[in-house]
Enzyme design. Structure first.
Site, PDB file in Angstrom:
ATOM      1  N   THR A   1     -11.251   5.363  11.132  1.00  0.00           N
ATOM      2  CA  THR A   1     -11.264   4.961  12.227  1.00  0.00           C
ATOM      3  C   THR A   1     -10.988   5.939  13.449  1.00  0.00           C
ATOM      4  O   THR A   1     -11.085   5.564  14.310  1.00  0.00           O
ATOM      5  CB  THR A   1     -10.278   3.823  12.454  1.00  0.00           C
ATOM      6  OG1 THR A   1      -9.128   4.115  11.712  1.00  0.00           O
ATOM      7  CG2 THR A   1     -10.941   2.492  11.556  1.00  0.00           C
TER       8      THR A   1
ATOM      9  N   ARG B   1       2.251  -1.966  11.520  1.00  0.00           N
ATOM     10  CA  ARG B   1       3.515  -2.053  12.317  1.00  0.00           C
ATOM     11  C   ARG B   1       3.901  -3.473  12.892  1.00  0.00           C
ATOM     12  O   ARG B   1       4.968  -3.561  13.159  1.00  0.00           O
ATOM     13  CB  ARG B   1       2.985  -1.059  13.441  1.00  0.00           C
ATOM     14  CG  ARG B   1       3.292   0.447  12.909  1.00  0.00           C
ATOM     15  CD  ARG B   1       2.636   1.488  13.672  1.00  0.00           C
ATOM     16  NE  ARG B   1       1.302   1.518  13.623  1.00  0.00           N
ATOM     17  CZ  ARG B   1       0.182   2.078  14.174  1.00  0.00           C
ATOM     18  NH1 ARG B   1       0.641   3.159  15.101  1.00  0.00           N
ATOM     19  NH2 ARG B   1      -1.026   2.321  13.847  1.00  0.00           N
TER      20      ARG B   1
ATOM     21  N   LYS C   1      -7.179   8.265  -0.910  1.00  0.00           N
ATOM     22  CA  LYS C   1      -8.337   8.550  -0.282  1.00  0.00           C
ATOM     23  C   LYS C   1      -9.071   9.871  -0.931  1.00  0.00           C
ATOM     24  O   LYS C   1      -9.306  11.003  -0.241  1.00  0.00           O
ATOM     25  CB  LYS C   1      -8.388   8.776   1.208  1.00  0.00           C
ATOM     26  CG  LYS C   1      -7.938   7.609   2.002  1.00  0.00           C
ATOM     27  CD  LYS C   1      -8.180   7.610   3.371  1.00  0.00           C
ATOM     28  CE  LYS C   1      -7.671   6.526   4.169  1.00  0.00           C
ATOM     29  NZ  LYS C   1      -6.232   6.020   4.278  1.00  0.00           N
TER      30      LYS C   1
ATOM     31  N   ASP D   1      -3.508   4.244  -1.863  1.00  0.00           N
ATOM     32  CA  ASP D   1      -4.324   4.612  -0.871  1.00  0.00           C
ATOM     33  C   ASP D   1      -4.267   6.461  -0.696  1.00  0.00           C
ATOM     34  O   ASP D   1      -3.834   6.573   0.087  1.00  0.00           O
ATOM     35  CB  ASP D   1      -4.078   4.164   0.572  1.00  0.00           C
ATOM     36  CG  ASP D   1      -5.259   4.305   1.554  1.00  0.00           C
ATOM     37  OD1 ASP D   1      -6.459   4.609   1.185  1.00  0.00           O
ATOM     38  OD2 ASP D   1      -4.585   4.169   2.818  1.00  0.00           O
TER      39      ASP D   1
ATOM     40  N   LYS E   1       0.920  -1.200  -0.111  1.00  0.00           N
ATOM     41  CA  LYS E   1       0.112  -0.054   0.171  1.00  0.00           C
ATOM     42  C   LYS E   1       0.819   1.293  -0.090  1.00  0.00           C
ATOM     43  O   LYS E   1       1.756   1.249   0.995  1.00  0.00           O
ATOM     44  CB  LYS E   1      -0.907  -0.063   1.284  1.00  0.00           C
ATOM     45  CG  LYS E   1      -1.761   1.251   1.374  1.00  0.00           C
ATOM     46  CD  LYS E   1      -3.037   1.011   2.396  1.00  0.00           C
ATOM     47  CE  LYS E   1      -2.572   1.473   3.903  1.00  0.00           C
ATOM     48  NZ  LYS E   1      -2.532   3.076   3.914  1.00  0.00           N
TER      49      LYS E   1
ATOM     50  N   ASP F   1     -13.724  14.738  -3.379  1.00  0.00           N
ATOM     51  CA  ASP F   1     -13.888  16.230  -4.054  1.00  0.00           C
ATOM     52  C   ASP F   1     -15.066  16.311  -4.857  1.00  0.00           C
ATOM     53  O   ASP F   1     -15.877  15.081  -4.846  1.00  0.00           O
ATOM     54  CB  ASP F   1     -12.539  16.440  -4.635  1.00  0.00           C
ATOM     55  CG  ASP F   1     -12.194  17.843  -4.672  1.00  0.00           C
ATOM     56  OD1 ASP F   1     -13.297  18.849  -5.072  1.00  0.00           O
ATOM     57  OD2 ASP F   1     -10.979  18.198  -4.463  1.00  0.00           O
TER      58      ASP F   1
HETATM   59  O1  C5P Z   1       0.270  -0.126  11.409  1.00  0.00           O
HETATM   60  P1  C5P Z   1      -1.239  -0.448  11.089  1.00  0.00           P
HETATM   61  O2  C5P Z   1      -1.345  -2.052  11.227  1.00  0.00           O
HETATM   62  O3  C5P Z   1      -2.017   0.223  12.278  1.00  0.00           O
HETATM   63  O4  C5P Z   1      -1.330   0.318   9.758  1.00  0.00           O
HETATM   64  C1  C5P Z   1      -2.646   0.426   9.247  1.00  0.00           C
HETATM   65  C2  C5P Z   1      -2.575   1.121   7.928  1.00  0.00           C
HETATM   66  O5  C5P Z   1      -3.938   1.315   7.339  1.00  0.00           O
HETATM   67  C3  C5P Z   1      -1.910   2.335   8.013  1.00  0.00           C
HETATM   68  O6  C5P Z   1      -1.641   2.741   6.488  1.00  0.00           O
HETATM   69  C4  C5P Z   1      -3.312   3.386   7.889  1.00  0.00           C
HETATM   70  O7  C5P Z   1      -3.314   4.715   7.401  1.00  0.00           O
HETATM   71  C5  C5P Z   1      -4.241   2.628   7.248  1.00  0.00           C
HETATM   72  N1  C5P Z   1      -5.740   2.837   7.669  1.00  0.00           N
HETATM   73  C6  C5P Z   1      -6.236   2.503   8.778  1.00  0.00           C
HETATM   74  N2  C5P Z   1      -7.665   2.992   9.180  1.00  0.00           N
HETATM   75  C7  C5P Z   1      -8.125   3.182   8.208  1.00  0.00           C
HETATM   76  C8  C5P Z   1      -7.700   3.378   6.928  1.00  0.00           C
HETATM   77  C9  C5P Z   1      -6.393   3.148   6.627  1.00  0.00           C
HETATM   78  O8  C5P Z   1      -5.443   2.237  10.090  1.00  0.00           O
HETATM   79  N3  C5P Z   1      -9.419   3.284   8.375  1.00  0.00           N
END
Ligand code: C5P
Length: 250
Positions: free
Chosen positions: A124, A220, A62, A60, A33, A65
């Site tokens: 979220t 992460r 997002k 991604d 991503k 507009d």
């Molecule tokens: O490190 P982690 O597993 O939390 O990463 C989640 C990824 O998904 C990040 O790139 C974050 O920006 C993305 N994301 C998210 N929640 C959303 C949409 C995207 O955590 N609702």
């Protein structure tokens, strides 16, 4: 589809060099991503680097507009030959329809496959309190997410980004005629052995898939692990063991 193909790893790094280092450290990851930070920093060069390595790409950005601007951005993104592209469902059905049509046109112009445009239901970072008090939306988070997913589906999009906590509800309430028709892509996933960080309402990878997630975005727990390749392999194993346990019970 094997487990490693269902996991999308975000390149949440500041620049191209750091992104390439991560891609090289995780050769088994097939789907990456690219989000706002990296794309604004590196530009499309990172997409070419992924294509050169035969990786699938989730762009991604997002978009949110007016329809004409969304269409222009999606047409341009379609020309890059990415696999997945995000927009916000809250942009409304006219913009969403325009987005998917334009993304397909862009891909056709460049001679590549059309990206699947998927919609973010609700960030979220917005909880029930901010939804009702700040945004003045008189709906529960789950009901709002369901409504956004319905708009996305009615507009001809190929899926949504949603919390794994909402996957079951969406799978049951949307008409999903064939498995490949409408994807649920879920971030907010945490193995039991990883720290939750800011993903408070998470499910484990296996639970998320059992709830109906088609793809998982896991960052992460893999990228910040002492051994990222081992962490990725462990997640794949846990999903595979859980699924085969389910099959033998069924
Ligand atoms: O490190 P982690 O597993 O939390 O990463 C989640 C990824 O998904 C990040 O790139 C974050 O920006 C993305 N994301 C998210 N929640 C959303 C949409 C995207 O955590 N609702």
């Amino acid at each position: 589809m094997s487990e490693n193909e269902r996991i999308i790893v975000p390149l949440d790094v500041p620049d191209e060099a750091a992104a390439i280092a991560l891609i090289e450290a995780l050769p088994k990851v097939t789907f990456w991503k690219v989000g706002l930070e990296l794309f604004v920093s590196s530009g499309p060069v990172i997409l070419q680097a992924l294509k050169d390595r035969n990786k699938r790409i989730f762009l991604d950005l997002k978009f949110h507009d007016i329809p004409n601007t969304m269409a222009g951005a999606c047409r341009a993104a379609g020309r890059y030959g990415v696999d997945l592209l995000t927009v916000h469902a809250a942009a409304g059905s006219v913009a969403l329809k325009a987005a998917q049509i334009a993304a397909t046109e862009g891909a056709q112009q460049a001679g590549c496959a059309a990206p699947r445009v998927i919609a973010v239901t609700l960030l979220t970072s917005i909880d029930g309190l901010s939804l009702s008090l700040e945004l003045q939306v008189p709906l529960a988070v789950k009901t709002y997410a369901q409504q956004m997913a319905q708009i996305a589906q009615n507009s001809g999009l190929g899926g949504v980004v949603c919390s794994p906590q909402e996957a079951r509800l969406l799978k049951d309430s949307l008409t999903i005629s064939e498995p490949d028709h409408f994807w649920l892509v879920c971030p907010g996933v945490r193995p039991t052995w990883a720290t939750k960080g800011d993903q408070l309402r998470s499910l484990t990878p296996l639970q998320a898939i059992q709830a109906g997630a088609d793809y998982l975005v896991i960052g992460r727990p893999i990228t910040q692990a002492d051994d990222p390749a081992a962490a990725f392999a462990r997640i794949c194993e846990e999903i595979s063991e859980g699924m085969s346990g389910e099959e033998s019970v069924g």
